[in-house]
Scaffold this motif. Structure first.
Motif, PDB file in Angstrom:
ATOM      1  N   VAL A  49       0.775  -1.233  -0.096  1.00 24.41           N
ATOM      2  CA  VAL A  49      -0.102  -0.135  -0.014  1.00 24.41           C
ATOM      3  C   VAL A  49       0.873   1.199  -0.127  1.00 24.41           C
ATOM      4  O   VAL A  49       1.705   1.254   0.905  1.00 24.41           O
ATOM      5  N   GLU A  50       0.668   2.124  -0.965  1.00 24.86           N
ATOM      6  CA  GLU A  50       1.551   3.341  -1.053  1.00 24.86           C
ATOM      7  C   GLU A  50       0.484   4.691  -0.866  1.00 24.86           C
ATOM      8  O   GLU A  50      -0.470   4.786  -1.825  1.00 24.86           O
ATOM      9  N   ILE A  51       0.848   5.413  -0.093  1.00 21.83           N
ATOM     10  CA  ILE A  51       0.163   6.637   0.081  1.00 21.83           C
ATOM     11  C   ILE A  51       0.942   7.910  -0.017  1.00 21.83           C
ATOM     12  O   ILE A  51       1.996   8.009   0.671  1.00 21.83           O
ATOM     13  N   ASP A  52       0.521   8.677  -1.158  1.00 20.90           N
ATOM     14  CA  ASP A  52       1.387   9.985  -1.169  1.00 20.90           C
ATOM     15  C   ASP A  52       0.913  10.765   0.199  1.00 20.90           C
ATOM     16  O   ASP A  52      -0.131  11.250   0.652  1.00 20.90           O
ATOM     17  N   PRO A  53       2.218  11.374   0.765  1.00 25.01           N
ATOM     18  CA  PRO A  53       1.938  12.192   2.207  1.00 25.01           C
ATOM     19  C   PRO A  53       0.986  13.571   1.769  1.00 25.01           C
ATOM     20  O   PRO A  53       0.236  13.807   2.768  1.00 25.01           O
ATOM     21  N   LYS A  54       0.783  13.716   0.592  1.00 23.69           N
ATOM     22  CA  LYS A  54       0.305  14.955   0.252  1.00 23.69           C
ATOM     23  C   LYS A  54      -1.429  14.743   0.826  1.00 23.69           C
ATOM     24  O   LYS A  54      -2.184  15.584   0.779  1.00 23.69           O
ATOM     25  N   VAL A  55      -1.742  13.225   0.589  1.00 26.73           N
ATOM     26  CA  VAL A  55      -3.091  13.016   0.759  1.00 26.73           C
ATOM     27  C   VAL A  55      -3.751  12.738   2.291  1.00 26.73           C
ATOM     28  O   VAL A  55      -4.678  12.748   2.765  1.00 26.73           O
ATOM     29  N   VAL A  56      -2.472  12.789   3.173  1.00 31.61           N
ATOM     30  CA  VAL A  56      -2.813  12.629   4.606  1.00 31.61           C
ATOM     31  C   VAL A  56      -3.213  13.926   5.167  1.00 31.61           C
ATOM     32  O   VAL A  56      -2.217  14.814   5.347  1.00 31.61           O
ATOM     33  N   VAL A  61      -9.889  12.664   7.281  1.00 30.70           N
ATOM     34  CA  VAL A  61      -9.537  11.210   7.118  1.00 30.70           C
ATOM     35  C   VAL A  61     -10.501  10.402   6.178  1.00 30.70           C
ATOM     36  O   VAL A  61     -10.284   9.751   5.578  1.00 30.70           O
ATOM     37  N   GLU A  62     -11.733  10.764   5.896  1.00 33.76           N
ATOM     38  CA  GLU A  62     -12.872  10.547   5.143  1.00 33.76           C
ATOM     39  C   GLU A  62     -12.230  10.261   3.586  1.00 33.76           C
ATOM     40  O   GLU A  62     -12.459   9.165   3.002  1.00 33.76           O
ATOM     41  N   THR A  63     -11.475  11.491   3.001  1.00 32.86           N
ATOM     42  CA  THR A  63     -11.006  11.221   1.916  1.00 32.86           C
ATOM     43  C   THR A  63      -9.878  10.232   1.655  1.00 32.86           C
ATOM     44  O   THR A  63      -9.939   9.236   0.717  1.00 32.86           O
ATOM     45  N   LEU A  64      -8.938  10.103   2.364  1.00 37.01           N
ATOM     46  CA  LEU A  64      -8.027   9.127   2.721  1.00 37.01           C
ATOM     47  C   LEU A  64      -8.720   7.829   2.442  1.00 37.01           C
ATOM     48  O   LEU A  64      -8.171   6.839   1.601  1.00 37.01           O
ATOM     49  N   VAL A  68      -8.401   4.860  -0.526  1.00 32.54           N
ATOM     50  CA  VAL A  68      -7.680   3.660  -0.212  1.00 32.54           C
ATOM     51  C   VAL A  68      -8.862   2.483  -0.775  1.00 32.54           C
ATOM     52  O   VAL A  68      -8.395   1.676  -1.529  1.00 32.54           O
ATOM     53  N   LEU A  69     -10.121   2.704  -0.533  1.00 32.26           N
ATOM     54  CA  LEU A  69     -11.038   1.843  -0.828  1.00 32.26           C
ATOM     55  C   LEU A  69     -11.239   1.909  -2.349  1.00 32.26           C
ATOM     56  O   LEU A  69     -11.208   0.994  -3.031  1.00 32.26           O
ATOM     57  N   GLY A  70     -11.054   2.969  -3.142  1.00 32.84           N
ATOM     58  CA  GLY A  70     -11.120   3.019  -4.401  1.00 32.84           C
ATOM     59  C   GLY A  70      -9.895   2.262  -5.045  1.00 32.84           C
ATOM     60  O   GLY A  70     -10.111   1.830  -6.252  1.00 32.84           O
TER      61      GLY A  70
END
Length: 107
Positions: A49-56, A61-64, A68-70
């Motif tokens: 799982v890779e998450i760009d720090p810009k989205v944190v 939290v709902e957007t993140l 992730v679900l998408g």
């Protein structure tokens, strides 16, 4: 009858080979233009799982969660497409083989 058994054994080997390939082949699902990426095998094992720090964002939290679900759903779609490509030719032959035996529903 011997020919039918040989064909069944050949198809069984092809199916096993395709399943082994799916277990090793990775697909990537993404969401948010790549802000969240999920890597998994076509057989269903999640690897990364890779998450760009810009989205944190602690205030959103709902957007993140949605991203992730998408990404998971996108990875699932890609895996199913690959499964259909790899297994479709092998399992499609089952109907032909069984149809020659007169088995109902497999014609």
């Amino acid at each position: 009858m011997n020919l039918i058994l040989q064909q069944a054994q050949k198809m069984q080997r092809q199916l096993a080979d395709a399943q082994a390939e799916l277990a090793e082949t990775e697909v990537v699902g993404q969401a948010g233009n790549g802000l969240v990426r999920i890597t998994r095998t076509a057989a269903g094992e999640f690897r990364k799982v890779e998450i760009d720090p810009k989205v944190v964002d602690a205030d959103d939290v709902e957007t993140l969660q949605d991203l992730v679900l998408g990404a998971i759903e996108d990875a699932d779609r890609a895996a199913k497409e690959l499964q259909e490509q790899k297994l479709g030719g092998v399992t499609g032959g089952l109907g032909q083989l069984a149809g020659g035996l007169g088995l109902p529903g497999l014609e």
